[in-house]
Design a protein around this motif. Structure first.
Motif, mmCIF file in Angstrom:
data_model
loop_
_atom_site.group_PDB
_atom_site.id
_atom_site.type_symbol
_atom_site.label_atom_id
_atom_site.label_comp_id
_atom_site.label_asym_id
_atom_site.label_seq_id
_atom_site.Cartn_x
_atom_site.Cartn_y
_atom_site.Cartn_z
ATOM 1 N N GLY A 1 0.807 -1.217 0.000
ATOM 2 C CA GLY A 1 0.000 0.000 0.000
ATOM 3 C C GLY A 1 0.838 1.264 0.000
ATOM 4 O O GLY A 1 0.388 2.330 0.414
ATOM 5 N N ARG A 2 2.051 1.145 -0.494
ATOM 6 C CA ARG A 2 2.980 2.280 -0.554
ATOM 7 C C ARG A 2 4.018 2.007 -1.630
ATOM 8 O O ARG A 2 4.094 0.904 -2.156
ATOM 9 C CB ARG A 2 3.638 2.526 0.802
ATOM 10 C CG ARG A 2 4.381 1.323 1.335
ATOM 11 C CD ARG A 2 5.015 1.526 2.680
ATOM 12 N NE ARG A 2 4.023 1.374 3.726
ATOM 13 C CZ ARG A 2 4.247 1.569 4.995
ATOM 14 N NH1 ARG A 2 5.421 1.935 5.398
ATOM 15 N NH2 ARG A 2 3.314 1.418 5.880
ATOM 16 N N THR A 3 4.811 3.020 -1.938
ATOM 17 C CA THR A 3 5.860 2.850 -2.944
ATOM 18 C C THR A 3 7.031 2.066 -2.343
ATOM 19 O O THR A 3 7.131 1.912 -1.113
ATOM 20 C CB THR A 3 6.383 4.206 -3.436
ATOM 21 O OG1 THR A 3 7.062 4.862 -2.362
ATOM 22 C CG2 THR A 3 5.257 5.076 -3.988
ATOM 23 N N ALA A 4 7.927 1.611 -3.211
ATOM 24 C CA ALA A 4 9.116 0.904 -2.746
ATOM 25 C C ALA A 4 9.962 1.809 -1.846
ATOM 26 O O ALA A 4 10.476 1.364 -0.817
ATOM 27 C CB ALA A 4 9.934 0.406 -3.929
ATOM 28 N N ALA A 5 10.089 3.072 -2.211
ATOM 29 C CA ALA A 5 10.879 4.013 -1.400
ATOM 30 C C ALA A 5 10.266 4.175 -0.016
ATOM 31 O O ALA A 5 10.983 4.177 0.995
ATOM 32 C CB ALA A 5 10.975 5.362 -2.108
ATOM 33 N N GLU A 6 8.946 4.302 0.031
ATOM 34 C CA GLU A 6 8.268 4.434 1.327
ATOM 35 C C GLU A 6 8.408 3.157 2.151
ATOM 36 O O GLU A 6 8.600 3.224 3.368
ATOM 37 C CB GLU A 6 6.793 4.773 1.113
ATOM 38 C CG GLU A 6 6.565 6.140 0.517
ATOM 39 C CD GLU A 6 5.150 6.360 0.024
ATOM 40 O OE1 GLU A 6 4.780 7.544 -0.138
ATOM 41 O OE2 GLU A 6 4.416 5.382 -0.231
ATOM 42 N N ALA A 7 8.315 2.019 1.484
ATOM 43 C CA ALA A 7 8.458 0.744 2.191
ATOM 44 C C ALA A 7 9.871 0.594 2.753
ATOM 45 O O ALA A 7 10.042 0.143 3.894
ATOM 46 C CB ALA A 7 8.117 -0.412 1.254
ATOM 47 N N LEU A 8 10.876 0.980 1.972
ATOM 48 C CA LEU A 8 12.250 0.935 2.478
ATOM 49 C C LEU A 8 12.400 1.814 3.716
ATOM 50 O O LEU A 8 12.987 1.400 4.717
ATOM 51 C CB LEU A 8 13.234 1.403 1.399
ATOM 52 C CG LEU A 8 13.606 0.414 0.312
ATOM 53 C CD1 LEU A 8 14.381 1.118 -0.790
ATOM 54 C CD2 LEU A 8 14.406 -0.744 0.865
ATOM 55 N N ASP A 9 11.867 3.030 3.625
ATOM 56 C CA ASP A 9 11.968 3.967 4.753
ATOM 57 C C ASP A 9 11.214 3.460 5.982
ATOM 58 O O ASP A 9 11.576 3.787 7.107
ATOM 59 C CB ASP A 9 11.447 5.345 4.357
ATOM 60 C CG ASP A 9 12.355 6.048 3.366
ATOM 61 O OD1 ASP A 9 13.535 5.634 3.225
ATOM 62 O OD2 ASP A 9 11.892 7.013 2.716
#
Length: 72
Positions: free
Chosen positions: A31-39
């Motif tokens: 439910g989020r972008t890869a960048a958001e998931a990494l963060d």
């Protein structure tokens, strides 16, 4: 998989589209972008596999991606 390996795998697989996919494509499993998931602390391997699923990367190009060749 480390974050650096994830980023290398994305760059190798998607080339010029890599940064856009990481920052713009919302992965349904998170439910989020890869960048958001990494963060948010999601393991890079899980994000890589979700990105592969979403973009139809063949299975033979998913595993071991991002790893450097061993030194000789």
């Amino acid at each position: 998989m480390r974050r650096s390996e994830f980023l290398r795998a994305v760059a190798d697989e998607f080339g010029a589209q890599a940064s856009s996919l990481v920052s713009d494509l919302v992965l349904p499993s998170f439910g989020r972008t890869a960048a958001e998931a990494l963060d948010a602390g999601v393991p890079p391997r899980e994000i890589w596999l979700a990105l592969c699923d979403e973009t139809d990367v063949p299975a033979d190009r998913r595993y071991g991606a991002g790893r450097l060749e061993p030194r000789r």
